[in-house]
Design a protein around this motif. Structure first.
Motif, PDB file in Angstrom:
ATOM      1  N   ARG A  27     108.892  27.381  69.217  1.00 25.81           N
ATOM      2  CA  ARG A  27     107.769  28.271  68.949  1.00 25.81           C
ATOM      3  C   ARG A  27     106.709  27.619  68.075  1.00 25.81           C
ATOM      4  O   ARG A  27     105.573  28.081  68.030  1.00 25.81           O
ATOM      5  N   TRP A  28     107.070  26.582  67.345  1.00 17.76           N
ATOM      6  CA  TRP A  28     106.086  25.922  66.490  1.00 17.76           C
ATOM      7  C   TRP A  28     105.045  25.172  67.308  1.00 17.76           C
ATOM      8  O   TRP A  28     103.919  24.969  66.838  1.00 17.76           O
ATOM      9  N   ILE A  29     105.375  24.766  68.521  1.00 15.94           N
ATOM     10  CA  ILE A  29     104.408  24.033  69.347  1.00 15.94           C
ATOM     11  C   ILE A  29     103.228  24.923  69.728  1.00 15.94           C
ATOM     12  O   ILE A  29     102.070  24.560  69.476  1.00 15.94           O
ATOM     13  N   PRO A  30     103.458  26.116  70.326  1.00 14.85           N
ATOM     14  CA  PRO A  30     102.294  26.966  70.623  1.00 14.85           C
ATOM     15  C   PRO A  30     101.573  27.438  69.369  1.00 14.85           C
ATOM     16  O   PRO A  30     100.343  27.592  69.385  1.00 14.85           O
ATOM     17  N   LEU A  31     102.309  27.673  68.269  1.00 17.96           N
ATOM     18  CA  LEU A  31     101.640  28.101  67.042  1.00 17.96           C
ATOM     19  C   LEU A  31     100.705  27.023  66.517  1.00 17.96           C
ATOM     20  O   LEU A  31      99.589  27.312  66.057  1.00 17.96           O
ATOM     21  N   ALA A  32     101.147  25.762  66.580  1.00 18.88           N
ATOM     22  CA  ALA A  32     100.282  24.661  66.146  1.00 18.88           C
ATOM     23  C   ALA A  32      99.051  24.538  67.038  1.00 18.88           C
ATOM     24  O   ALA A  32      97.934  24.304  66.552  1.00 18.88           O
ATOM     25  N   LEU A  33      99.240  24.721  68.337  1.00 16.25           N
ATOM     26  CA  LEU A  33      98.103  24.649  69.261  1.00 16.25           C
ATOM     27  C   LEU A  33      97.122  25.785  69.010  1.00 16.25           C
ATOM     28  O   LEU A  33      95.907  25.591  69.049  1.00 16.25           O
ATOM     29  N   VAL A  34      97.650  26.992  68.738  1.00 14.19           N
ATOM     30  CA  VAL A  34      96.770  28.128  68.445  1.00 14.19           C
ATOM     31  C   VAL A  34      95.959  27.860  67.189  1.00 14.19           C
ATOM     32  O   VAL A  34      94.753  28.149  67.130  1.00 14.19           O
ATOM     33  N   PHE A  35      96.594  27.302  66.160  1.00 14.04           N
ATOM     34  CA  PHE A  35      95.870  26.974  64.926  1.00 14.04           C
ATOM     35  C   PHE A  35      94.748  25.981  65.200  1.00 14.04           C
ATOM     36  O   PHE A  35      93.626  26.133  64.701  1.00 14.04           O
ATOM     37  N   LEU A  36      95.021  24.964  66.009  1.00 19.02           N
ATOM     38  CA  LEU A  36      94.003  23.963  66.321  1.00 19.02           C
ATOM     39  C   LEU A  36      92.875  24.551  67.164  1.00 19.02           C
ATOM     40  O   LEU A  36      91.714  24.164  67.009  1.00 19.02           O
ATOM     41  N   VAL A  37      93.208  25.482  68.056  1.00 19.41           N
ATOM     42  CA  VAL A  37      92.159  26.160  68.822  1.00 19.41           C
ATOM     43  C   VAL A  37      91.274  26.972  67.881  1.00 19.41           C
ATOM     44  O   VAL A  37      90.042  26.944  67.974  1.00 19.41           O
ATOM     45  N   GLY A  38      91.898  27.697  66.946  1.00 22.35           N
ATOM     46  CA  GLY A  38      91.126  28.456  65.972  1.00 22.35           C
ATOM     47  C   GLY A  38      90.282  27.574  65.076  1.00 22.35           C
ATOM     48  O   GLY A  38      89.217  27.985  64.607  1.00 22.35           O
ATOM     49  N   LEU A  39      90.734  26.357  64.842  1.00 26.41           N
ATOM     50  CA  LEU A  39      89.992  25.401  64.022  1.00 26.41           C
ATOM     51  C   LEU A  39      88.786  24.823  64.760  1.00 26.41           C
ATOM     52  O   LEU A  39      87.972  24.111  64.168  1.00 26.41           O
ATOM     53  N   HIS A  40      88.676  25.113  66.061  1.00 22.37           N
ATOM     54  CA  HIS A  40      87.533  24.691  66.875  1.00 22.37           C
ATOM     55  C   HIS A  40      87.364  23.166  66.873  1.00 22.37           C
ATOM     56  O   HIS A  40      86.244  22.648  66.784  1.00 22.37           O
ATOM     57  N   LEU A  41      88.482  22.475  66.961  1.00 26.62           N
ATOM     58  CA  LEU A  41      88.424  21.023  67.036  1.00 26.62           C
ATOM     59  C   LEU A  41      87.737  20.580  68.327  1.00 26.62           C
ATOM     60  O   LEU A  41      87.631  21.352  69.284  1.00 26.62           O
ATOM     61  N   PRO A  42      87.252  19.338  68.365  1.00 25.91           N
ATOM     62  CA  PRO A  42      86.717  18.828  69.627  1.00 25.91           C
ATOM     63  C   PRO A  42      87.758  18.949  70.741  1.00 25.91           C
ATOM     64  O   PRO A  42      88.957  18.807  70.497  1.00 25.91           O
ATOM     65  N   LYS A  43      87.298  19.240  71.932  1.00 29.86           N
ATOM     66  CA  LYS A  43      88.180  19.472  73.082  1.00 29.86           C
ATOM     67  C   LYS A  43      89.064  20.707  72.865  1.00 29.86           C
ATOM     68  O   LYS A  43      90.216  20.747  73.317  1.00 29.86           O
TER      69      LYS A  43
END
Length: 422
Positions: A4-20
């Motif tokens: 579950r930590w994998i999707p949570l980390a991805l969600v955090f990065l999406v919220g951070l509005h990183l490039p790509k």
């Protein structure tokens, strides 16, 4: 649990509005699809919201191509693919995930997105206003900029309202976090919500924002619901801590009310902050709806703005917007896609709030339900008071996933769904 930590980390990065970030969103959906690959198929009679969403996606894409607003190349092609795929896929994956994750586990997804968005806002404030090389107070020194430099992304400069909206999630947790602390419930989660909420409120004040303040006010609604449910179940009056909390909120509202009815320059400033010119624009839009039934951004009219007492021109072809997702949909793509998305989203939203109502009645899940309630409140406010596909569109598309996860949860079956399993 580790998976579950994998999707949570991805969600955090999406919220951070990183490039790509859109690539990360597609990767998130791929991971969730793999983790829910053994989920039973959704019953066909439960898919009608997805059919309405498909009508919206196809109708919007067709209108954009027909009127030359999009082309089949470059960035437009990527936007076309996102419009055709992400709404339906988001709801569908959310429904599948709700079958595997508990409401508590799902709440960490909304928390991860909100914390990532809050980190993004503060990165923009610290770097965009050069607070690191000057004074931290520079962040709050009466800036009323229309745009601000951002540390990463495709655009070097963004509209401040597009940045400010990312603080709304944290602001939605401020009063619920305080409420939980006063009741001594889920203390660690409450402190996290309160701390994030205060940071979000400071960011909203730095941007002179109003959307975040509206979200903070609406976050009191689920607290009132939880208190009423508790009183009804116990048939007892409110506890002292709840009375103290409601008394504090009432005092603040009474203070603002008295200032609004007073005299002097403070009243003018407060009225100017509360009044929104989009009210006049939307009222004029209703009169001109017959001129834009088929979209194409061809709508043009004039309206009288009450605050400045002058006539303003509205020209959709020049980029003017109504700052409301349903109305902007009519202007760009016509009435059919707008009606289709409302037919899909409104029942999903009602079912999601119904689900939250049951969770708020359960003491063990109340804190996590308040996080989810804040997420839905922000989505609702954004849809009503922000332009179509606001900012970079990430939250617009991610919101469909959130609606699917909450509305299709088997814990509470909606009225229009049979009681069979997913």
């Amino acid at each position: 649990m580790n998976s579950r930590w994998i999707p949570l980390a991805l969600v955090f990065l999406v919220g951070l509005h990183l490039p790509k970030a859109f690539t990360l969103l597609y990767l998130l959906y791929a991971v969730l699809f793999w983790q829910t690959r053994n989920a039973p198929a959704v019953a066909p009679r439960r898919l009608w919201p997805l059919l309405a969403l498909a009508v919206f996606s196809v109708g919007y894409a067709w209108a954009s191509l027909h009127y030359g607003l999009w082309t089949l190349q470059g960035r437009d092609l990527l936007d076309l693919i996102s419009m055709l795929a992400l709404p339906c896929v988001g709801v569908w994956l959310g429904a599948r995930l709700a079958h595997y994750w508990t409401p508590r586990q799902l709440s960490w997804i909304w928390l991860a997105y909100g914390l990532g968005a809050l980190a993004y806002v503060w990165a923009v404030l610290l770097l965009g206003r050069d607070a690191l090389s000057s004074s931290p107070l520079e962040i709050w020194r009466q800036h009323r900029d229309l745009s601000i430099a951002v540390p990463w992304g495709q655009q070097e400069v963004m509209n401040v309202r597009s940045v400010e909206q990312n603080a709304s999630f944290a602001v939605a947790w401020m009063f619920p976090g305080l409420w939980l602390l006063l009741r001594k419930e889920q203390s660690r989660l409450a402190w996290l919500m309160l701390a994030a909420g205060l940071l979000g409120l400071l960011a909203v004040l730095a941007f002179h924002g109003r959307i975040g303040l509206l979200v903070a006010l609406l976050s009191l609604v689920p607290l009132a619901w939880a208190s009423a449910s508790e009183r009804q179940a116990a048939r007892q009056p409110l506890q002292f801590t709840a009375w103290a909390f409601l008394g504090l909120v009432g005092f603040l509202l009474l203070s603002v009310f008295s200032l609004l009815w007073g005299r002097g320059d403070i009243t003018s400033r407060l009225l100017a902050r509360i009044y929104d010119e989009r009210l006049d624009r939307v009222l004029a839009f209703f009169i001109h709806i017959p001129d834009t039934l088929w979209g194409g951004q061809r709508l043009s009219f004039q309206y009288f703005e009450q605050q400045r007492q002058l006539w303003i021109g509205f020209d959709a072809s020049a980029g003017d917007m109504l700052h409301s997702v349903p109305f902007d949909l009519v202007v760009r793509a016509g009435l059919i896609p707008a009606v289709a998305i409302l037919v899909a989203v409104v029942p999903l939203l009602c079912c999601a709030f119904r689900q939250l109502g049951h969770l708020l009645s359960d003491l063990s899940s109340r804190g996590y339900a308040l996080i989810a309630a804040g997420f839905l409140i922000v989505l609702t406010v954004q849809w009503l008071f922000q332009p179509l596909i606001y900012a970079d569109g990430l939250l617009f598309y991610f919101g469909f996933f959130g609606l699917g996860a909450l509305a299709f949860s088997p814990a509470v079956m909606p009225l229009w769904i049979e009681s069979d399993e997913l």
